[in-house]
Design an enzyme around this catalytic site. Structure first.
Site, PDB file in Angstrom:
ATOM      1  N   ASP A  64       0.816  -1.222   0.000  1.00  0.00           N
ATOM      2  CA  ASP A  64       0.000   0.000   0.000  1.00  0.00           C
ATOM      3  C   ASP A  64       0.847   1.269   0.000  1.00  0.00           C
ATOM      4  O   ASP A  64       0.663   2.153   0.845  1.00  0.00           O
ATOM      5  CB  ASP A  64      -0.937   0.019   1.208  1.00  0.00           C
ATOM      6  CG  ASP A  64      -1.795  -1.223   1.308  1.00  0.00           C
ATOM      7  OD1 ASP A  64      -2.183  -1.753   0.255  1.00  0.00           O
ATOM      8  OD2 ASP A  64      -2.083  -1.666   2.438  1.00  0.00           O
ATOM      9  N   GLU A 236     -11.355   1.086  -3.902  1.00  0.00           N
ATOM     10  CA  GLU A 236     -10.702   1.466  -2.646  1.00  0.00           C
ATOM     11  C   GLU A 236      -9.378   2.165  -2.930  1.00  0.00           C
ATOM     12  O   GLU A 236      -8.971   2.323  -4.082  1.00  0.00           O
ATOM     13  CB  GLU A 236     -10.442   0.230  -1.776  1.00  0.00           C
ATOM     14  CG  GLU A 236      -9.546  -0.813  -2.433  1.00  0.00           C
ATOM     15  CD  GLU A 236      -9.426  -2.090  -1.621  1.00  0.00           C
ATOM     16  OE1 GLU A 236     -10.067  -2.203  -0.560  1.00  0.00           O
ATOM     17  OE2 GLU A 236      -8.674  -2.979  -2.051  1.00  0.00           O
TER      18      GLU A 236
END
Length: 569
Positions: A64, A236
């Site tokens: 991420d 997302e």
């Protein structure tokens, strides 16, 4: 036991046992002394040339990624979930050579991971910069929700979390517009009832940099994904940015496995409406359209962030995985780099059906230097300083003082918080950063019956392997243990046991994809096999689940049910 009245928590992983702490604990029973840990990363294939770089640029469980440029400097942050310290912060001047400069969550009181599963905690941080201040906005799953922390210096210290009111969901990020306004985007459920499992939406609201709060009414700017008629899942990880007066919204879509992708939308106004890129553009990054049987695949790419260099070139950082067999990988999701091209006002990270390159042309930036975090390298921790480096981590937040650095050694208390019990064992570890790696240590320990100290390779509480010096039936042995899920005993099952006659040994773990070798030496460098070719697929995400990767390092623990060893003032 009497608890220390003051704990001095440092910027990095360690909080020191100060002048009042036990000074000779390495001589006491129930304490294991590790003189050094050597980590060797092994990568096969060609090495990058002088103006090339190797992917991943930050290898191992560093998922991420979010990146920001301030002048000539780039700063990167990753998820860390329930490992402590958390949210590793990196610096680079060439986007290739990254040096970890700290951890944004580095002291007790910022976040509390007690009792959380290892894949809970800090999800998908976003780093930004505005008017002399760095911001990280993040979600603590199971421990408070969405929050913002700030720092003048990205090395830290970072502030205590300011919790975002009325912002649910996960994956928030902050965008500062040219007119001084600030905006918060995040993903959450759609307006009304979801139509299907995985139906989420991207929400936008104003953000006040002074109060660090969302203000005004939130609105949905993307519902479901690029093509709602196809029921896309898990939109997302959104990021807003601006180019040539146009607002772009980039987000991940398709889940975090092989169907993962990155998609793009744009609008003339920050509040939308946002129009998805055409099928020739979207997704702007994926590997799901490649032959799954290709050799040496890189898969599951997505969750990207873009950054522009001072020269105007655009680059993307993103996560992907390197399976060693099918969908099996033990190293977790890693940080990759790719050049971004622009056509007709749309960005592309990689054209469709294009494999992520392992070796690629480097950015046109002055070459930086940093300790290697990818490729083939060897690093040795001799515990000579006052604190461990920022790459060393423990499971969950610290609750008591169970280790210290003493006279060039790491000393661990053998406590009854054990590897498989969901608490915080005496275990300090670093990430496995390649499918093949070798970790070696030297341990001195005089175990009582059932006590053990050695090296553990761990994915989470229920999935680990270990090699340790212990005492069984009154006899010193080196044992190899394996836990393959919550139905196994918490301590795992015995794989092999070898008798020894000394309480000072060297131990070694050699990771080879889905098979690990465990060795020991009673004379330095004269290795004997404890157990070879052990099934290590229990350390893969495919079996262990979750979002992390394997960490390897020293541990010590008491016998089941024994009274704990503690470090006293």
């Amino acid at each position: 036991m009497r608890r220390p009245t003051t704990l001095n928590f440092l910027k990095t992983l360690t909080f020191l046992a100060g002048a009042g702490f036990l000074t000779s604990m390495s001589c006491a029973a129930d304490f294991a002394r590790f003189d050094w840990v050597d980590y060797r990363n092994i990568e096969k294939g060609a090495a990058p040339g002088p103006r090339e770089y190797r992917n991943p640029v930050v290898a191992g469980y560093y998922p991420d990624p979010s990146v920001v440029r301030v002048g000539a400097d780039f700063y990167l942050v990753n998820s860390s979930f329930s490992w402590f310290p958390g949210l590793p912060v990196w610096h680079s001047r060439d986007l290739v050579h990254w040096r970890q400069i700290g951890n944004a969550i580095d002291r007790k009181g910022q976040l509390d991971f007690t009792g959380l599963g290892i894949s809970r905690g800090t999800f998908a941080p976003d780093i930004s910069y505005h008017d002399g201040l760095f911001y990280i906005v993040n979600t603590c799953v199971g421990c408070g929700g969405n929050f913002v922390i700030t720092a003048r210096d990205p090395k830290g210290p970072w502030s205590a979390p300011v919790w975002l009111k009325n912002v649910d969901g996960i994956d928030p990020s902050i965008f500062f517009d040219d007119d001084g306004s600030a905006w918060l985007v995040h993903n959450a459920g759609p307006q009304g009832k979801p139509r299907y499992n995985g139906h989420t939406a991207i929400w936008l609201t104003r953000f006040d940099p002074k109060t660090l709060q969302a203000v005004g009414e939130a609105k949905v700017i993307v519902d479901a994904g690029v093509d709602p008629s196809k029921n896309p899942i898990w939109i997302e990880g959104p990021h807003l940015f601006k180019k040539d007066g146009v607002y772009y919204l980039m987000a991940a879509e398709g889940g975090t496995s092989e169907g993962h992708s990155e998609v793009i939308f744009r609008s003339d106004k920050v509040e939308g409406p946002y129009v998805p890129g055409p099928p020739s553009v979207n997704p702007i990054l994926t590997q799901r359209d490649l032959d799954p049987g290709r050799p040496n695949p890189i898969t599951s790419s997505g969750h990207a962030d873009l950054v522009k260099t001072e020269k105007g070139d655009w680059w993307a950082v993103f996560l992907a995985t390197r399976p060693y067999d099918g969908g099996f990988y033990n190293t977790g999701r890693e940080t990759f780099l790719a050049h971004v091209t622009w056509h007709d006002g749309w960005p592309t990270i990689l054209p469709h059906a294009t494999p992520i390159p392992t070796i690629a042309k480097a950015p046109d930036l002055p070459r930086d230097t940093a300790p290697p975090v990818t490729g083939t390298f060897d690093t040795r921790e001799e515990f000579a300083g006052k604190a461990l480096g920022p790459e060393w981590m423990m499971m969950r937040s610290p609750t008591t003082n169970w280790y210290r650095l003493e006279q060039g050694a790491l000393v661990l208390a053998a406590r009854n918080e054990r590897l498989g019990d969901g608490k915080q064992p005496s275990f300090i570890a670093r990430r496995q950063q390649s499918p093949e790696a070798v970790v070696t240590t030297s341990v001195r320990f005089a175990p009582a019956e059932g006590e053990e100290a050695g090296l553990a390779a761990l994915q989470n509480d229920a999935y680990f392997l270990s090699v340790a010096l212990t005492r069984r039936d009154g006899k010193l042995t080196v044992q190899v243990m394996r836990r393959d899920g919550p139905n196994d005993p918490a301590e795992g099952k015995l794989v092999a046991s070898k008798p020894v006659v000394v309480n000072a040994v060297q131990l070694r773990i050699h990771a080879r994809g889905g098979r690990y070798d465990f060795d020991y030496a009673v004379r330095p460098g004269q290795w004997l096999a404890a157990a070879h070719d052990v099934d290590a697929t229990n350390l893969s995400t495919a079996k262990a689940g979750g979002f992390v990767g394997t960490l390897i390092g020293p541990y010590a623990q008491s016998a089941v049910g024994a009274s704990p060893a503690v470090i006293r003032q």
